[in-house]
Design a protein around this motif. Structure first.
Motif, PDB file in Angstrom:
ATOM      1  N   MET A  84      51.824  -3.703  40.670  1.00 47.80           N
ATOM      2  CA  MET A  84      50.987  -4.763  40.110  1.00 47.80           C
ATOM      3  C   MET A  84      51.578  -6.148  40.325  1.00 47.80           C
ATOM      4  N   LEU A  85      52.891  -6.231  40.474  1.00 46.66           N
ATOM      5  CA  LEU A  85      53.512  -7.547  40.655  1.00 46.66           C
ATOM      6  C   LEU A  85      54.849  -7.403  41.368  1.00 46.66           C
ATOM      7  N   ARG A  86      55.354  -8.545  41.828  1.00 48.79           N
ATOM      8  CA  ARG A  86      56.708  -8.675  42.374  1.00 48.79           C
ATOM      9  C   ARG A  86      57.421  -9.777  41.595  1.00 48.79           C
ATOM     10  N   LEU A  87      58.673  -9.599  41.324  1.00 52.12           N
ATOM     11  CA  LEU A  87      59.402 -10.571  40.516  1.00 52.12           C
ATOM     12  C   LEU A  87      59.426 -11.956  41.153  1.00 52.12           C
ATOM     13  N   ASP A  88      59.440 -12.014  42.490  1.00 54.17           N
ATOM     14  CA  ASP A  88      59.545 -13.306  43.159  1.00 54.17           C
ATOM     15  C   ASP A  88      58.208 -13.861  43.639  1.00 54.17           C
ATOM     16  N   PRO A 151      57.267 -19.211  28.122  1.00 53.50           N
ATOM     17  CA  PRO A 151      57.312 -18.356  29.313  1.00 53.50           C
ATOM     18  C   PRO A 151      56.814 -16.927  29.059  1.00 53.50           C
ATOM     19  N   MET A 152      57.141 -16.382  27.881  1.00 54.14           N
ATOM     20  CA  MET A 152      56.699 -15.014  27.579  1.00 54.14           C
ATOM     21  C   MET A 152      55.193 -14.961  27.361  1.00 54.14           C
ATOM     22  N   GLN A 153      54.639 -16.000  26.742  1.00 49.91           N
ATOM     23  CA  GLN A 153      53.188 -16.045  26.547  1.00 49.91           C
ATOM     24  C   GLN A 153      52.471 -16.163  27.891  1.00 49.91           C
ATOM     25  N   ILE A 154      53.072 -16.916  28.802  1.00 49.55           N
ATOM     26  CA  ILE A 154      52.480 -17.055  30.139  1.00 49.55           C
ATOM     27  C   ILE A 154      52.536 -15.723  30.883  1.00 49.55           C
ATOM     28  N   ILE A 155      53.647 -15.006  30.755  1.00 51.20           N
ATOM     29  CA  ILE A 155      53.720 -13.667  31.346  1.00 51.20           C
ATOM     30  C   ILE A 155      52.636 -12.772  30.755  1.00 51.20           C
ATOM     31  N   GLY A 156      52.368 -12.926  29.466  1.00 46.63           N
ATOM     32  CA  GLY A 156      51.287 -12.159  28.842  1.00 46.63           C
ATOM     33  C   GLY A 156      49.945 -12.419  29.510  1.00 46.63           C
ATOM     34  N   GLU A 157      49.679 -13.685  29.839  1.00 43.67           N
ATOM     35  CA  GLU A 157      48.412 -14.018  30.503  1.00 43.67           C
ATOM     36  C   GLU A 157      48.392 -13.509  31.938  1.00 43.67           C
ATOM     37  N   VAL A 158      49.522 -13.598  32.633  1.00 45.07           N
ATOM     38  CA  VAL A 158      49.596 -13.034  33.985  1.00 45.07           C
ATOM     39  C   VAL A 158      49.272 -11.549  33.951  1.00 45.07           C
ATOM     40  N   MET A 159      49.892 -10.822  33.023  1.00 41.57           N
ATOM     41  CA  MET A 159      49.635  -9.382  32.925  1.00 41.57           C
ATOM     42  C   MET A 159      48.192  -9.100  32.524  1.00 41.57           C
ATOM     43  N   ARG A 160      47.659  -9.897  31.627  1.00 42.29           N
ATOM     44  CA  ARG A 160      46.267  -9.693  31.202  1.00 42.29           C
ATOM     45  C   ARG A 160      45.329  -9.763  32.399  1.00 42.29           C
ATOM     46  N   ARG A 161      45.532 -10.761  33.249  1.00 44.96           N
ATOM     47  CA  ARG A 161      44.647 -10.916  34.414  1.00 44.96           C
ATOM     48  C   ARG A 161      44.903  -9.822  35.453  1.00 44.96           C
ATOM     49  N   LYS A 162      46.151  -9.431  35.620  1.00 48.47           N
ATOM     50  CA  LYS A 162      46.447  -8.369  36.588  1.00 48.47           C
ATOM     51  C   LYS A 162      45.854  -7.035  36.126  1.00 48.47           C
ATOM     52  N   LEU A 163      45.879  -6.798  34.846  1.00 51.51           N
ATOM     53  CA  LEU A 163      45.295  -5.564  34.320  1.00 51.51           C
ATOM     54  C   LEU A 163      43.776  -5.559  34.511  1.00 51.51           C
ATOM     55  N   ILE A 164      43.145  -6.697  34.323  1.00 54.37           N
ATOM     56  CA  ILE A 164      41.704  -6.799  34.570  1.00 54.37           C
ATOM     57  C   ILE A 164      41.404  -6.498  36.037  1.00 54.37           C
ATOM     58  N   ALA A 166      43.043  -4.720  37.984  1.00 54.23           N
ATOM     59  CA  ALA A 166      43.306  -3.312  38.271  1.00 54.23           C
ATOM     60  C   ALA A 166      42.314  -2.386  37.569  1.00 54.23           C
ATOM     61  N   GLY A 167      41.381  -2.976  36.837  1.00 49.87           N
ATOM     62  CA  GLY A 167      40.378  -2.176  36.136  1.00 49.87           C
ATOM     63  C   GLY A 167      40.926  -1.446  34.919  1.00 49.87           C
ATOM     64  N   GLN A 168      41.986  -2.005  34.318  1.00 41.23           N
ATOM     65  CA  GLN A 168      42.607  -1.369  33.161  1.00 41.23           C
ATOM     66  C   GLN A 168      42.356  -2.188  31.896  1.00 41.23           C
ATOM     67  N   ASP A 169      42.696  -1.603  30.761  1.00 46.23           N
ATOM     68  CA  ASP A 169      42.665  -2.315  29.486  1.00 46.23           C
ATOM     69  C   ASP A 169      43.478  -3.591  29.645  1.00 46.23           C
TER      70      ASP A 169
END
Length: 335
Positions: A84-88, A151-164, A166-169
């Motif tokens: 779903m992601l790469r660290l860099d 930064p952690m809240q921004i990571i939360g938004e990144v994951m939220r969009r990546k999950l969408i 990917a068709g996931q919750d």
């Protein structure tokens, strides 16, 4: 020094260890007393997965505060394994509104996880995901360690969009619980949401010592359960590598490394200011009020310490804290 040991001796009479049958730590009683004398609520120590030192109340849930952040790092390592992601990769790959900003467009997920993305240091209740994206940078990405919730809240938004995508919750909490906490066997007592209704990624996780220690055991096992890797092994290893901006902080995990960072949070952590003699392989999840999860693979130990959060005392700290990680670990390990 005599006064310190008098206090500990008095507290020791009240802090009876509940150690497992068999091997125990010789410093258990005095370490429990030290913790109790500093607002302590619970201490639980496992060696090779077996209890060797325990206070009472290890089954009572307490907020781990910024200890939540270290779970975000593990989430990122799981997402790397899932492709779903790469660290860099840049956050702007997902956050399209950042693409036109000369600085924000260069911010990587690694920089967000290491608190070097440029958002200002801050304390208090985090903003929601969308508002966190709007916070102006006060340093060039990658140049300065600045501890805070954004930064952690921004990571939360990144994951939220990546999950969408990917068709996931889309709830990052649901992903963490499904991918990590359920296989580890962790029961979450509560996870507070932010003002936008999304789970707080910078804080808000409520766990008992008996549940939090399971996350430490997962880390001690190298990110595996029953020999099965739940996270990408390379990403997992990088969680525990410091940066040029702060050698004492990896990707959401604290390390016993000498740090030149002037960040106020780093300055109050004596495992960063004076790490000599501490186990080099120790990694720490730390939260306000001296909540601690220590993992020491070389000594086969996982240690949880929970405490009352005294906000008045926290705000009065300047340059150092009454609580000492070094003192606690020295007493506990008999060094």
């Amino acid at each position: 020094m005599m006064r310190v040991f008098t206090i500990l001796a008095g507290a020791a009479a009240l802090a009876t260890p509940h150690a497992a049958i068999g091997e125990t730590l010789p410093g258990c009683s005095v370490a429990l007393a030290y913790s109790q004398a500093h607002q302590g609520l619970a201490v639980l120590v496992l060696r090779d997965g077996e209890v060797v030192c325990s206070s009472a109340k290890v089954d009572e849930p307490h907020e781990v505060w910024s200890g939540t952040k270290s779970l975000v790092g593990l989430m990122a390592a799981a997402a790397v394994q899932d492709g779903m992601l790469r660290l860099d990769e840049t956050a702007a790959n997902t956050l399209t509104e950042w693409r036109s900003d000369p600085q924000k467009s260069t911010v990587t997920l690694r920089q967000l996880l290491s608190m070097t993305a440029g958002q200002p240091s801050a304390v208090g209740r985090p903003q929601g995901y969308a508002d966190s994206l709007k916070i102006a940078l006060v340093a060039a990405p990658g140049t300065r360690f600045q501890y805070g919730p954004a930064p952690m809240q921004i990571i939360g938004e990144v994951m939220r969009r990546k999950l969408i995508a990917a068709g996931q919750d889309p709830n990052p909490r649901s992903y963490i619980e499904r991918r990590l906490l359920a296989p580890i066997g962790v029961r979450v007592a509560e996870w507070r949401n932010g003002p936008d209704g999304n789970p707080l990624m910078a804080q808000g996780l409520v766990l008992s010592a008996r549940e939090w220690v399971k996350i430490g055991e997962f880390v001690r096992a190298g990110g595996t359960v029953g020999g099965r890797a739940l996270v990408d092994k390379h990403a997992f290893a990088e969680l525990f590598q410091g940066t040029e901006a702060n050698a004492a902080y990896g990707l959401t995990w604290w390390l016993p490394r000498q740090s030149a960072s002037r960040d106020p949070v780093t300055r109050t952590a004596d495992f960063a200011m004076s790490p000599t003699g501490l186990p080099r392989d120790m990694v720490v999840a730390a939260g306000a009020g001296d909540q601690r999860l220590y993992v020491i693979p070389s000594q086969r130990l996982t240690i949880v310490r929970q405490a009352r959060l005294d906000l008045a005392a926290l705000l009065m700290r300047s340059g150092g804290a009454d609580w000492s990680d070094r003192q606690f670990l020295t007493l506990l390990l008999g060094k």
